[in-house]
Design an enzyme around this catalytic site. Sequence first.
Site, PDB file in Angstrom:
ATOM      1  N   HIS A 201      -1.032  -6.666   9.063  1.00  0.00           N
ATOM      2  CA  HIS A 201       0.442  -6.657   9.042  1.00  0.00           C
ATOM      3  C   HIS A 201       1.040  -5.290   9.351  1.00  0.00           C
ATOM      4  CE1 HIS A 201       1.482  -5.036   4.889  1.00  0.00           C
ATOM      5  NE2 HIS A 201       0.200  -5.277   4.708  1.00  0.00           N
ATOM      6  N   CYS A 325       8.622   2.871  -9.138  1.00  0.00           N
ATOM      7  CA  CYS A 325       9.145   2.587 -10.465  1.00  0.00           C
ATOM      8  C   CYS A 325       7.976   2.443 -11.432  1.00  0.00           C
ATOM      9  CB  CYS A 325       9.978   1.313 -10.418  1.00  0.00           C
ATOM     10  SG  CYS A 325      10.910   1.104 -11.921  1.00  0.00           S
TER      11      CYS A 325
HETATM   12  N1  PLP Z   1      -3.991   1.685   2.800  1.00  0.00           N
HETATM   13  C1  PLP Z   1      -2.876   2.226   3.315  1.00  0.00           C
HETATM   14  C2  PLP Z   1      -2.916   3.630   3.838  1.00  0.00           C
HETATM   15  C3  PLP Z   1      -1.691   1.489   3.352  1.00  0.00           C
HETATM   16  O1  PLP Z   1      -0.578   2.036   3.855  1.00  0.00           O
HETATM   17  C4  PLP Z   1      -1.703   0.164   2.835  1.00  0.00           C
HETATM   18  C5  PLP Z   1      -0.457  -0.627   2.804  1.00  0.00           C
HETATM   19  O2  PLP Z   1       0.624  -0.084   2.752  1.00  0.00           O
HETATM   20  C6  PLP Z   1      -2.907  -0.356   2.337  1.00  0.00           C
HETATM   21  C7  PLP Z   1      -4.020   0.429   2.333  1.00  0.00           C
HETATM   22  C8  PLP Z   1      -2.992  -1.745   1.807  1.00  0.00           C
HETATM   23  O3  PLP Z   1      -2.994  -2.678   2.861  1.00  0.00           O
HETATM   24  P1  PLP Z   1      -2.644  -4.213   2.570  1.00  0.00           P
HETATM   25  O4  PLP Z   1      -1.174  -4.284   2.340  1.00  0.00           O
HETATM   26  O5  PLP Z   1      -3.077  -4.928   3.794  1.00  0.00           O
HETATM   27  O6  PLP Z   1      -3.438  -4.613   1.372  1.00  0.00           O
END
Ligand code: PLP
Length: 386
Positions: A201, A325
């Site tokens: 995503h 938060c």
């Molecule tokens: N690692 C990083 C650097 C992220 O920015 C994110 C999501 O924001 C994740 C891991 C987690 O990914 P997911 O939302 O697909 O679990």
Amino acid sequence: MNPVIYMDNNATTRVADEVVEEMLPYLTEKYGNPSSMHSFGGQVGKKIAEARQRVSSLLGCHPEEILFTSCGTESDNTAIKGTLASFPNKRKVVTTRVEHPAVLTTCRDLERHGYSISEIGVNRAGRLDLDELGFRLDDNTAIVSIMWANNETGTIFPIDQIAEIVKGRGIVFHTDAVQAVGKIPMNLRENNIDLLSLSGHKLHAPKGVGVLYVRKGTRLSTFMHGGHQEGGKRGGTENVPGIIALGKACELAKKHLEEENTRVKALRDRLQEKILAGCPDCMINGDTQDRLPNTLNVSFEYIEGEAILLMLNKFGICASSGSACTSGALEPSHVLRAMGVPFTAAHGSIRFSLSRYNTQEEVDFVADKLPGVVNRLRELSPFVTT
Ligand code: PLP
């Protein structure tokens, strides 16, 4: 109501039209199970193989090294816990203070279960001290997990160099590349990364699909037991439409990589320049030399990020603030705190994260509205005394 100006692409991205088109038939007429013996299911298996190939082509690795998961968080958990399980005599994980909670919370949980966690700090620009990394590695270290690019500031770590240091000590190296994939070029055949996480995503595929790259020969215990899917490394019937979507999104990301590093970067730079010119007492957070082309993290002194977001929201502008938060109180971001950003500035931080769908008109609209918002809030701020 104002049209939405979406500048929160590090949180999640719009699913590309081409991606929706590619996945739709696998939700409707081609709903077979890829494990089935009949050709109705078999055609789905072939499409998954194509998706695996497309992902590997973006990463510069072999298709057999791609393990489909449900998200970036699952990939991070699998990498860290799966490695610890395959090296039972080693009880230490080395990571950084600025990782995403998908890594940091996992490590804190491991700490409660008796593992030793060593977190490396960063300097004011968000850069890691590579000498410190070297000192932290020892015979008890099972895995080093360091992100490729930071989700809040966009700071890019010198991951090839880090991987070389870690592999030089014979330790497994994992990188959370959730924010880096599709934004900067990568070729995993040419570096020492053993494990890499990505998430659909964040690159214009839907939510609910991710990848863990596992270099051939890397020891990794199975985290999700079940059927024989994913070569027995992750049980559970595949998220077929999600996987097919991710394959297409990776193909598109490869095609748009140059645009990301030219047009999108220019838009981000234009926004940065206009904000700095239009708003006094603001500063850029993160490493402006080595930064994702789409990310801009700005601190506006004396006012709160959430108040800025609420006012921007009235204009249809979507961005993020750095605060979280915690127990009912707004805590400044752990990343900005680790960088030593002063409290008053950390509280007023906003992240704009662009994508190939943004336009110059949108950038100019945001840059036009922001000074008024900041001035209005400062007039109301008890911290501003003039
Ligand atoms: N690692 C990083 C650097 C992220 O920015 C994110 C999501 O924001 C994740 C891991 C987690 O990914 P997911 O939302 O697909 O679990």
